[in-house]
Every structure is written in C-alpha cells, then in structure tokens.
Motif scaffolding. Structure first.
Motif, PDB file in Angstrom:
ATOM      1  N   HIS A 252      19.780   4.266  56.178  1.00 57.29           N
ATOM      2  CA  HIS A 252      19.557   5.033  55.160  1.00 57.29           C
ATOM      3  C   HIS A 252      19.273   4.516  53.937  1.00 57.29           C
ATOM      4  O   HIS A 252      19.780   4.866  52.727  1.00 57.29           O
ATOM      5  N   ARG A 253      18.635   3.368  53.744  1.00 56.35           N
ATOM      6  CA  ARG A 253      18.313   2.637  52.603  1.00 56.35           C
ATOM      7  C   ARG A 253      16.901   3.100  52.049  1.00 56.35           C
ATOM      8  O   ARG A 253      16.052   3.674  52.992  1.00 56.35           O
ATOM      9  N   PRO A 254      16.713   3.058  50.928  1.00 58.14           N
ATOM     10  CA  PRO A 254      15.193   3.336  50.364  1.00 58.14           C
ATOM     11  C   PRO A 254      14.247   2.513  51.195  1.00 58.14           C
ATOM     12  O   PRO A 254      14.415   1.557  51.323  1.00 58.14           O
ATOM     13  N   ASP A 255      13.212   3.444  51.506  1.00 57.52           N
ATOM     14  CA  ASP A 255      12.220   2.752  52.290  1.00 57.52           C
ATOM     15  C   ASP A 255      11.223   2.006  51.372  1.00 57.52           C
ATOM     16  O   ASP A 255      10.762   2.164  50.348  1.00 57.52           O
ATOM     17  N   VAL A 256      10.738   0.708  51.842  1.00 59.78           N
ATOM     18  CA  VAL A 256       9.715  -0.018  51.314  1.00 59.78           C
ATOM     19  C   VAL A 256       8.439  -0.442  52.192  1.00 59.78           C
ATOM     20  O   VAL A 256       8.908  -0.337  53.307  1.00 59.78           O
ATOM     21  N   THR A 257       7.595  -0.612  51.477  1.00 62.26           N
ATOM     22  CA  THR A 257       6.447  -0.869  52.448  1.00 62.26           C
ATOM     23  C   THR A 257       6.344  -2.530  52.870  1.00 62.26           C
ATOM     24  O   THR A 257       7.046  -3.190  52.092  1.00 62.26           O
ATOM     25  N   GLU A 258       5.576  -2.975  53.761  1.00 66.31           N
ATOM     26  CA  GLU A 258       5.486  -4.333  54.165  1.00 66.31           C
ATOM     27  C   GLU A 258       4.762  -5.037  53.103  1.00 66.31           C
ATOM     28  O   GLU A 258       5.401  -6.125  52.865  1.00 66.31           O
ATOM     29  N   ALA A 259       3.889  -4.513  52.185  1.00 67.52           N
ATOM     30  CA  ALA A 259       3.341  -5.045  51.070  1.00 67.52           C
ATOM     31  C   ALA A 259       4.372  -5.528  50.160  1.00 67.52           C
ATOM     32  O   ALA A 259       4.348  -6.448  49.174  1.00 67.52           O
ATOM     33  N   GLN A 260       5.258  -4.474  49.771  1.00 66.05           N
ATOM     34  CA  GLN A 260       6.542  -4.640  48.876  1.00 66.05           C
ATOM     35  C   GLN A 260       7.464  -5.738  49.372  1.00 66.05           C
ATOM     36  O   GLN A 260       7.851  -6.574  48.526  1.00 66.05           O
ATOM     37  N   LEU A 261       7.662  -5.790  50.715  1.00 69.88           N
ATOM     38  CA  LEU A 261       8.751  -6.791  51.021  1.00 69.88           C
ATOM     39  C   LEU A 261       7.936  -8.464  50.902  1.00 69.88           C
ATOM     40  O   LEU A 261       8.493  -9.278  50.650  1.00 69.88           O
ATOM     41  N   ALA A 262       6.517  -8.500  51.123  1.00 67.06           N
ATOM     42  CA  ALA A 262       5.961  -9.691  51.039  1.00 67.06           C
ATOM     43  C   ALA A 262       6.660 -10.894  51.853  1.00 67.06           C
ATOM     44  O   ALA A 262       6.973 -11.705  51.224  1.00 67.06           O
ATOM     45  N   ALA A 263       7.031 -10.525  53.110  1.00 70.80           N
ATOM     46  CA  ALA A 263       7.745 -11.338  53.933  1.00 70.80           C
ATOM     47  C   ALA A 263       7.065 -12.544  54.216  1.00 70.80           C
ATOM     48  O   ALA A 263       5.724 -12.480  54.513  1.00 70.80           O
ATOM     49  N   MET A 264       7.744 -13.542  54.282  1.00 72.67           N
ATOM     50  CA  MET A 264       6.980 -15.034  54.411  1.00 72.67           C
ATOM     51  C   MET A 264       7.879 -15.689  55.478  1.00 72.67           C
ATOM     52  O   MET A 264       9.179 -15.669  55.443  1.00 72.67           O
ATOM     53  N   ALA A 265       7.524 -16.621  56.317  1.00 71.72           N
ATOM     54  CA  ALA A 265       8.295 -17.345  57.322  1.00 71.72           C
ATOM     55  C   ALA A 265       7.704 -18.979  57.055  1.00 71.72           C
ATOM     56  O   ALA A 265       6.609 -19.271  56.987  1.00 71.72           O
ATOM     57  N   ALA A 266       8.761 -19.740  57.102  1.00 75.66           N
ATOM     58  CA  ALA A 266       8.679 -21.244  57.305  1.00 75.66           C
ATOM     59  C   ALA A 266       9.290 -21.557  58.395  1.00 75.66           C
ATOM     60  O   ALA A 266      10.504 -21.535  58.595  1.00 75.66           O
ATOM     61  N   CYS A 267       8.505 -22.329  59.155  1.00 74.51           N
ATOM     62  CA  CYS A 267       8.897 -22.753  60.636  1.00 74.51           C
ATOM     63  C   CYS A 267       8.654 -24.319  60.791  1.00 74.51           C
ATOM     64  O   CYS A 267       7.665 -24.988  60.329  1.00 74.51           O
ATOM     65  N   THR A 268       9.751 -24.852  61.429  1.00 73.16           N
ATOM     66  CA  THR A 268       9.645 -26.286  61.898  1.00 73.16           C
ATOM     67  C   THR A 268       9.909 -26.251  63.266  1.00 73.16           C
ATOM     68  O   THR A 268      10.447 -25.355  63.940  1.00 73.16           O
ATOM     69  N   LYS A 269       9.631 -27.274  64.067  1.00 68.75           N
ATOM     70  CA  LYS A 269       9.652 -27.579  65.413  1.00 68.75           C
ATOM     71  C   LYS A 269      10.711 -29.064  65.634  1.00 68.75           C
ATOM     72  O   LYS A 269      10.205 -30.003  64.905  1.00 68.75           O
ATOM     73  N   GLY A 270      11.632 -28.845  66.491  1.00 70.48           N
ATOM     74  CA  GLY A 270      12.464 -30.037  66.686  1.00 70.48           C
ATOM     75  C   GLY A 270      13.027 -30.839  65.423  1.00 70.48           C
ATOM     76  O   GLY A 270      13.062 -31.915  65.540  1.00 70.48           O
ATOM     77  N   GLY A 271      13.491 -29.886  64.597  1.00 71.36           N
ATOM     78  CA  GLY A 271      14.347 -30.391  63.379  1.00 71.36           C
ATOM     79  C   GLY A 271      13.059 -31.047  62.440  1.00 71.36           C
ATOM     80  O   GLY A 271      13.829 -31.853  61.635  1.00 71.36           O
ATOM     81  N   GLY A 272      11.980 -30.597  62.649  1.00 74.28           N
ATOM     82  CA  GLY A 272      10.876 -31.527  61.659  1.00 74.28           C
ATOM     83  C   GLY A 272      10.641 -32.903  61.993  1.00 74.28           C
ATOM     84  O   GLY A 272       9.963 -33.517  61.310  1.00 74.28           O
ATOM     85  N   LEU A 273      11.128 -33.111  63.161  1.00 74.20           N
ATOM     86  CA  LEU A 273      10.541 -34.506  63.817  1.00 74.20           C
ATOM     87  C   LEU A 273       9.683 -34.711  64.599  1.00 74.20           C
ATOM     88  O   LEU A 273       9.127 -35.698  64.988  1.00 74.20           O
ATOM     89  N   VAL A 274       9.305 -33.383  65.087  1.00 76.41           N
ATOM     90  CA  VAL A 274       7.987 -33.414  66.274  1.00 76.41           C
ATOM     91  C   VAL A 274       6.840 -32.520  65.174  1.00 76.41           C
ATOM     92  O   VAL A 274       7.138 -31.779  64.149  1.00 76.41           O
ATOM     93  N   ALA A 275       5.665 -32.598  65.809  1.00 76.99           N
ATOM     94  CA  ALA A 275       4.599 -31.843  65.178  1.00 76.99           C
ATOM     95  C   ALA A 275       4.935 -30.355  65.554  1.00 76.99           C
ATOM     96  O   ALA A 275       5.136 -29.944  66.370  1.00 76.99           O
TER      97      ALA A 275
END
Length: 447
Positions: free
Chosen positions: A347-370
């Motif tokens: 029951h929190r105030p609704d926000v749009t996806e554009a307002q959230l501006a979610a971003m993800a930063a991903c690595t693989k193998g602890g950053g040791l592999v491509a």
C-alpha cells in the motif's frame, strides 16, 4: 453371329477419404490409443489442480512459482512438461507405429491390394496419425486450462518481464503458446513416420521420435551458437516463452516455427520415398540400417547445417546470444514491473517505471571472465530512484542464466526488498514478487 469379348477395366484406387477413415478407425480402435486420448483429456486437469493446491510449487519450471496466483500458470507449466516428455512419447506411440503395425501383423499385401495405390496408403496413414496427435495435443491444452481455472481461478498472470497480463490477454497468449508447439510436434510426428517406414518391425522405429527429441533437448542445454540452436526444431518447444514479454520476442519464435515446418515436410517426404522403395514381399523385414542412414539421417543432418547457415546469415546472430547489455536490460525492466507489484502489496504510493528509472549492473564470475554466455555466476546490482527521496535504492541478485536465454534471479538483499520470500503487508504475509523470479533474454540481436 459373332461374340464380342469386353476388355477388362483396370481397378480404380480406393478414394483417399475412404482410406483415411479406415486408418483412423484402426488407430482409434486400439486400446493403447484410446487410453492415451483419455489420459490427455483428464490427467493434466487433475495434475494442475493438485499441484496448485500444494504448499510446494515446481519453481524450477517456467511459471511454476505463479501457480498459486493464477489459473493460467498451470497450463504453461504443463506445456513445458509436454514439450520435453509428453509430446515426444505421444508421437512415438502413434506416428512411430502406424506403418510398423502392418509389418508385425503381416498385412501389407492385403492392404496394398485393397487400396491399389502406394501414395494413397501413405497419405491415409499419415493423415490419420496426424489427426490423433492433434486430438491429443488439444486434450493436453484444454485439460490444463480447465484444471488451472477450476483450482485457482481466472486471475491476471505475471509475464516473464514482470508486466501484469489481464485474464483475457493471458488466455489468448496461453492458447497461442499451445498452438505454436504444434509445429515441432509435427516434426516429431514426421520423424516417427520415417522411423516406422525405415525400421519395419524393429523397436527402433517406435523409439526414434523419443531418441531424437532427447538428443535435441540435450543439445539445447549445451552452449551452442545461436544459429545452430534456432536451426533445431526443438527450440520451438522453448521459444513460446517470448510471447510473455512486452514487446513480445517474436523473432526466435517465428524462426523456430518455420524451421520445424521445414523439417516436418522434409522428413515426411523422405518417409514417402522410402515407402515407395520398400519390398513388401519380405514378411520378416526389420529395416535396413544402411538405407535409414543414407536416406533418412544424412539428409536431416544436411538440413540442419543448411538452416543453421541461413539463420546465421539472415539474423547476423553470433556467439551464444547472451550478452551483458541484454541481461542488464531484461533484469532492470522486470525489476521495475515487480517493484510496482510489491508497492501495491504494501500500500505504498504508486510510481511508474519511468519514474523508477531502474538500472542493472551485472558481472560474471566475479568480474574475472567476460560478461557473456550462460552460467550461474552472474551477479547484478539493481538501482532505482523514488521521486521525492534523495537516496538511491539498490538490491543484489544472483542470476542463473541457461543456454537457451532463460534465467532465475535470486534476491540477495536487502531483506526488506528482495532478501526474504515473504513481505509483511497490512493484510498479512504475502509472497514477495522481488525475492525470486524468472526472466528471458532474447538471443537474437535487438538492434
């Protein structure tokens, strides 16, 4: 007075419609086929209804974790099971035996004399087996839908990118997904016809669709290039998941359907050519391994190489298709949708996806592999912003990405966001949509 002798008229072949009805009656009169029809129209409903009422859900299957939430998840779980196990078995028991049965009974000469046309005998048997197989597929789909709706109800379905599908839209996509798997089922049925003709009374003809399906399923688990993966008809048993994203990932689905139909046509044509060259005077015929290899297996291997080359050239697909940017965009999009769902629970105030501006930063193998390719060593940090709040939120996910592009995101904190499987709401504890969820990465280039 002279007598005239009438010239004998050549016997005309039996019409295809009569031959088709005869073969269909023969198939349906078998107790094994009747049992299959009964099982396909009843068992999925009972299975889906029973599993939906359990406290432990099949979360290792796509949409399995939503079986408590909507009746439309059940038929999709059933679809995943059917593509891997049920449909290969059904095509083996029907199409894989439709010609071999005549070898076991020694009735080929009687049938050919009665019908008087090789072409019509083959067409009648192929059409009769196709009719029964389509009836079995329809039973699996309808029964799964009925079981899910009866147990849980007609509720919205969460897609593979987190967006909510209204019941009407969910119904349309579920039915379309079942229609899409008809194409690879036709491929297995055609391979069954090929095996039934090539191996005669040998059990190998009956097992051929199952063996081929298991081999292609194993291949889909390997880190194959995208072009080779899409050139296998079995990918159509997986590609239907692209219907449940917004926008829909139609590229792999359409390619896999076309590939499946091409395979079905080629395998059926090979079966017909072998049928025309059969020696029906040998009552102990158990197939010819050399002929099956030369006229059956090698052309299909060549077809695989040809379609893989065409897909590679036409789509510019390279490597595994699983790239860092694709994983990040997919995860951020799904997180934003599911965050809104969690906010509604709390029951929190609704926000749009554009307002959230979610971003993800991903690595693989602890950053040791491509950062590309499948693996269970993907680690992602998702960040978002709520209007009016200066602090940027962040959450950690561990991703297990499979070779076909599907992944499971496992929340790793903070606890109040994604670190626990339930959230405490004003109406009691509810499943946390951000804790674990399934996603899908489109393997083809998206630009």
């Amino acid at each position: 007075m002279t007598a005239t002798v009438a010239e004998p008229t050549a016997a005309r072949p039996v019409p295809l419609a009569r031959g088709y009805r005869f073969e269909l009656v023969k198939l349906v009169s078998q107790w094994r086929v009747r049992l299959l029809i009964l099982a396909c129209w009843l068992a999925p409903a009972l299975f889906v209804a029973a599993v939906s009422e359990q406290s432990s859900l099949p979360t290792d299957t796509t949409f399995g974790r939503w079986m408590h939430a909507t009746g439309w998840a059940g038929p999709l779980v059933m679809l995943g099971f059917a593509g891997t196990y049920a449909l290969p078995l059904l095509t083996s028991l029907v199409a894989g035996d439709v010609f071999a049965a005549e070898d076991r009974l020694g009735t080929w000469r009687h049938l050919l004399v009665a019908v008087r046309s090789y072409r019509r005998v083959f067409a009648a048997k192929a059409l009769a087996s196709l009719t029964v197989i389509l009836l079995l597929v329809a039973g699996l789909a309808v029964s799964g839908v009925v079981g899910g709706l009866a147990a849980i109800g007609n509720r919205p379905l969460v897609g593979l990118d987190g967006h909510l599908l209204a019941p009407g839209a969910a119904a349309g996509k579920v039915l379309l997904a079942w229609v899409c798997v008809v194409a690879p089922t036709l491929t297995l049925a055609a391979i069954g016809l090929l095996g039934s003709v090539a191996f005669g009374r040998s059990p190998m003809g009956l097992l051929l669709p199952v063996v081929v399906a298991l081999a292609m399923e194993f291949a889909q688990m390997l880190p194959l290039p995208v072009a080779v993966r899409l050139a296998l008809p079995s990918y159509a048993f997986i590609a239907w998941t692209g219907l449940f994203t917004s926008p829909a990932q139609l590229g792999p689905l359409l390619i896999s359907i076309v590939v499946s139909l091409v395979w079905a046509v080629v395998a059926t044509a090979l079966a017909y050519l072998l049928f025309r060259r059969r020696d029906f005077t040998n009552l102990s015929y158990d197939g010819s391994a050399r002929r099956a290899l030369a006229a059956g297996a090698l052309p299909l291997v060549a077809l695989l190489a040809l379609t893989a080359g065409i897909v590679a050239v036409s789509t510019s697909a390279t490597g595994s298709g699983i790239e860092q940017d694709k994983v990040q965009n997919s995860l951020a999009t799904e997180f934003a949708h599911l965050y809104r769902m969690q906010a509604a629970q709390l029951h929190r105030p609704d926000v749009t996806e554009a307002q959230l501006a979610a971003m993800a930063a991903c690595t693989k193998g602890g950053g040791l592999v491509a950062p590309d390719g499948p693996g269970n060593d993907w680690r992602c940090v998702v960040s978002w912003h709520i209007p009016g709040v200066e602090i940027t939120g962040s959450a950690i996910y561990q991703l297990d990405v499979t070779a076909d592009g599907r992944y499971v995101a496992d929340g790793d904190g903070p606890k109040e966001v994604n670190g626990y499987f339930q959230v405490r709401t004003p109406t009691g504890d509810q499943p946390n949509p951000l804790w674990q969820f399934d996603g899908n990465v489109e393997l083809l280039p998206t630009h």
